[in-house]
Design a protein around this motif. Structure first.
Motif, PDB file in Angstrom:
ATOM      1  N   THR A 297      -2.701 -38.040   7.760  1.00 67.10           N
ATOM      2  CA  THR A 297      -3.694 -36.982   7.634  1.00 67.10           C
ATOM      3  C   THR A 297      -3.042 -35.713   8.159  1.00 67.10           C
ATOM      4  O   THR A 297      -2.440 -35.711   9.235  1.00 67.10           O
ATOM      5  CB  THR A 297      -4.959 -37.293   8.437  1.00 67.10           C
ATOM      6  N   LEU A 298      -3.155 -34.641   7.389  1.00 63.47           N
ATOM      7  CA  LEU A 298      -2.506 -33.380   7.729  1.00 63.47           C
ATOM      8  C   LEU A 298      -3.571 -32.313   7.912  1.00 63.47           C
ATOM      9  O   LEU A 298      -4.586 -32.322   7.207  1.00 63.47           O
ATOM     10  CB  LEU A 298      -1.539 -32.979   6.624  1.00 63.47           C
ATOM     11  N   ALA A 299      -3.322 -31.417   8.833  1.00 65.94           N
ATOM     12  CA  ALA A 299      -4.336 -30.400   9.093  1.00 65.94           C
ATOM     13  C   ALA A 299      -3.685 -29.112   9.561  1.00 65.94           C
ATOM     14  O   ALA A 299      -2.534 -29.082  10.009  1.00 65.94           O
ATOM     15  CB  ALA A 299      -5.321 -30.901  10.147  1.00 65.94           C
ATOM     16  N   TRP A 300      -4.462 -28.054   9.449  1.00 62.27           N
ATOM     17  CA  TRP A 300      -4.109 -26.753  10.006  1.00 62.27           C
ATOM     18  C   TRP A 300      -5.173 -26.382  11.047  1.00 62.27           C
ATOM     19  O   TRP A 300      -6.376 -26.529  10.785  1.00 62.27           O
ATOM     20  CB  TRP A 300      -4.056 -25.684   8.924  1.00 62.27           C
ATOM     21  N   PHE A 301      -4.680 -25.925  12.181  1.00 62.86           N
ATOM     22  CA  PHE A 301      -5.532 -25.378  13.232  1.00 62.86           C
ATOM     23  C   PHE A 301      -5.055 -23.951  13.490  1.00 62.86           C
ATOM     24  O   PHE A 301      -3.948 -23.575  13.106  1.00 62.86           O
ATOM     25  CB  PHE A 301      -5.395 -26.207  14.513  1.00 62.86           C
ATOM     26  N   ARG A 302      -5.875 -23.167  14.161  1.00 66.70           N
ATOM     27  CA  ARG A 302      -5.446 -21.817  14.525  1.00 66.70           C
ATOM     28  C   ARG A 302      -5.976 -21.453  15.901  1.00 66.70           C
ATOM     29  O   ARG A 302      -6.998 -21.971  16.359  1.00 66.70           O
ATOM     30  CB  ARG A 302      -5.904 -20.805  13.484  1.00 66.70           C
ATOM     31  N   GLN A 303      -5.240 -20.560  16.538  1.00 62.25           N
ATOM     32  CA  GLN A 303      -5.623 -20.093  17.865  1.00 62.25           C
ATOM     33  C   GLN A 303      -5.481 -18.576  17.912  1.00 62.25           C
ATOM     34  O   GLN A 303      -4.370 -18.050  17.796  1.00 62.25           O
ATOM     35  CB  GLN A 303      -4.762 -20.748  18.947  1.00 62.25           C
ATOM     36  N   ALA A 304      -6.607 -17.919  18.077  1.00 66.70           N
ATOM     37  CA  ALA A 304      -6.624 -16.467  18.224  1.00 66.70           C
ATOM     38  C   ALA A 304      -6.401 -16.107  19.692  1.00 66.70           C
ATOM     39  O   ALA A 304      -6.653 -16.926  20.582  1.00 66.70           O
ATOM     40  CB  ALA A 304      -7.956 -15.913  17.729  1.00 66.70           C
ATOM     41  N   PRO A 305      -5.942 -14.891  19.954  1.00 71.05           N
ATOM     42  CA  PRO A 305      -5.698 -14.478  21.340  1.00 71.05           C
ATOM     43  C   PRO A 305      -6.933 -14.644  22.216  1.00 71.05           C
ATOM     44  O   PRO A 305      -8.022 -14.200  21.863  1.00 71.05           O
ATOM     45  CB  PRO A 305      -5.318 -13.003  21.201  1.00 71.05           C
ATOM     46  N   GLY A 306      -6.770 -15.337  23.337  1.00 72.67           N
ATOM     47  CA  GLY A 306      -7.859 -15.517  24.283  1.00 72.67           C
ATOM     48  C   GLY A 306      -8.896 -16.541  23.886  1.00 72.67           C
ATOM     49  O   GLY A 306      -9.926 -16.677  24.546  1.00 72.67           O
ATOM     50  N   LYS A 307      -8.629 -17.273  22.799  1.00 73.97           N
ATOM     51  CA  LYS A 307      -9.600 -18.262  22.320  1.00 73.97           C
ATOM     52  C   LYS A 307      -8.966 -19.643  22.236  1.00 73.97           C
ATOM     53  O   LYS A 307      -7.753 -19.789  22.279  1.00 73.97           O
ATOM     54  CB  LYS A 307     -10.146 -17.846  20.957  1.00 73.97           C
ATOM     55  N   ASP A 308      -9.812 -20.650  22.121  1.00 80.02           N
ATOM     56  CA  ASP A 308      -9.334 -22.020  21.973  1.00 80.02           C
ATOM     57  C   ASP A 308      -8.789 -22.250  20.566  1.00 80.02           C
ATOM     58  O   ASP A 308      -9.163 -21.554  19.611  1.00 80.02           O
ATOM     59  CB  ASP A 308     -10.467 -23.012  22.243  1.00 80.02           C
ATOM     60  N   ARG A 309      -7.946 -23.231  20.448  1.00 75.46           N
ATOM     61  CA  ARG A 309      -7.462 -23.647  19.146  1.00 75.46           C
ATOM     62  C   ARG A 309      -8.599 -24.327  18.384  1.00 75.46           C
ATOM     63  O   ARG A 309      -9.306 -25.168  18.951  1.00 75.46           O
ATOM     64  CB  ARG A 309      -6.288 -24.606  19.315  1.00 75.46           C
ATOM     65  N   VAL A 310      -8.748 -23.976  17.105  1.00 71.24           N
ATOM     66  CA  VAL A 310      -9.847 -24.518  16.301  1.00 71.24           C
ATOM     67  C   VAL A 310      -9.330 -25.046  14.970  1.00 71.24           C
ATOM     68  O   VAL A 310      -8.295 -24.609  14.460  1.00 71.24           O
ATOM     69  CB  VAL A 310     -10.945 -23.464  16.042  1.00 71.24           C
ATOM     70  N   PHE A 311     -10.071 -25.958  14.428  1.00 69.16           N
ATOM     71  CA  PHE A 311      -9.755 -26.578  13.140  1.00 69.16           C
ATOM     72  C   PHE A 311      -9.964 -25.583  12.010  1.00 69.16           C
ATOM     73  O   PHE A 311     -10.941 -24.828  12.015  1.00 69.16           O
ATOM     74  CB  PHE A 311     -10.658 -27.792  12.955  1.00 69.16           C
ATOM     75  N   VAL A 312      -9.046 -25.626  11.033  1.00 73.76           N
ATOM     76  CA  VAL A 312      -9.169 -24.779   9.853  1.00 73.76           C
ATOM     77  C   VAL A 312      -9.389 -25.630   8.595  1.00 73.76           C
ATOM     78  O   VAL A 312     -10.350 -25.431   7.856  1.00 73.76           O
ATOM     79  CB  VAL A 312      -7.907 -23.912   9.668  1.00 73.76           C
ATOM     80  N   ALA A 313      -8.490 -26.587   8.362  1.00 74.67           N
ATOM     81  CA  ALA A 313      -8.571 -27.408   7.156  1.00 74.67           C
ATOM     82  C   ALA A 313      -7.780 -28.688   7.365  1.00 74.67           C
ATOM     83  O   ALA A 313      -6.821 -28.704   8.130  1.00 74.67           O
ATOM     84  CB  ALA A 313      -8.029 -26.659   5.940  1.00 74.67           C
ATOM     85  N   GLY A 314      -8.181 -29.741   6.658  1.00 72.48           N
ATOM     86  CA  GLY A 314      -7.479 -31.011   6.750  1.00 72.48           C
ATOM     87  C   GLY A 314      -7.466 -31.717   5.405  1.00 72.48           C
ATOM     88  O   GLY A 314      -8.348 -31.496   4.563  1.00 72.48           O
TER      89      GLY A 314
END
Length: 123
Positions: free
Chosen positions: A31-48
Motif C-alpha cells: 500500500t502506497l501513500a502520500w502524506f504532507r506536513q505544512a510548517p508548524g503543523k502535523d503530518r497529514v494523509f493526502v492520498a493512498g
C-alpha cells in the motif's frame, strides 16, 4: 528505500506531479501513500493506493489530486492539479504492507518513508 521527487515552486492554479521510486521491497504488494506536513503543523494523509489499486483521498484534495502506481517501474505518482497556497508543504511518500482499507490514512501503519519533497504554491 523510497525516493521522492518532483516538488517545486508554482503559482496557484498550476499543476505538479510528484514521483516516488521504491527499491528493496515487494512493490506490487505494498500500500502506497502520500502524506504532507505544512510548517508548524502535523503530518497529514493526502492520498493512498492499495495493491488492488483502490484509492483513498483526503477531503481537501478530492477532485484535484490523483494517485497512481506503476508496478513495472516500482513508482507511485501524485498528480496535483489546481494547486492552492494551502497545499504548500513537504510531501512524503510511504509504503506499508497488509493494511486494511480503513488503515490507509494512518501514518503509523507504514514501515517505509521517503525523504520528502517541498511543494510551494504562491498566490
Amino acid at each position: 528505500q523510497l525516493q521522492a521527487s518532483g516538488g517545486g515552486l508554482v503559482q496557484a492554479g498550476e499543476s505538479l506531479r510528484l514521483s516516488c521510486a521504491a527499491s528493496g521491497l515487494t512493490f506490487r504488494d505494498a500500500t502506497l501513500a502520500w502524506f504532507r506536513q505544512a510548517p508548524g503543523k502535523d503530518r497529514v494523509f493526502v492520498a493512498g493506493i492499495r495493491w488492488n489499486r483502490n484509492t483513498n483521498y483526503a477531503d481537501s484534495v478530492k477532485g484535484r489530486f490523483t494517485i497512481s502506481r506503476d508496478n513495472a517501474k516500482n513508482t507511485v505518482y501524485l498528480q496535483m492539479n489546481s494547486l492552492e497556497p494551502e497545499d504548500t508543504a513537504v510531501y512524503y511518500c510511504a509504503a506499508g504492507f497488509r493494511l486494511i482499507a480503513s488503515s490507509v490514512p494512518l501514518g503509523d501503519q507504514y514501515e517505509y518513508w521517503g525523504q520528502g519533497t517541498q511543494v510551494t504554491v504562491s498566490s
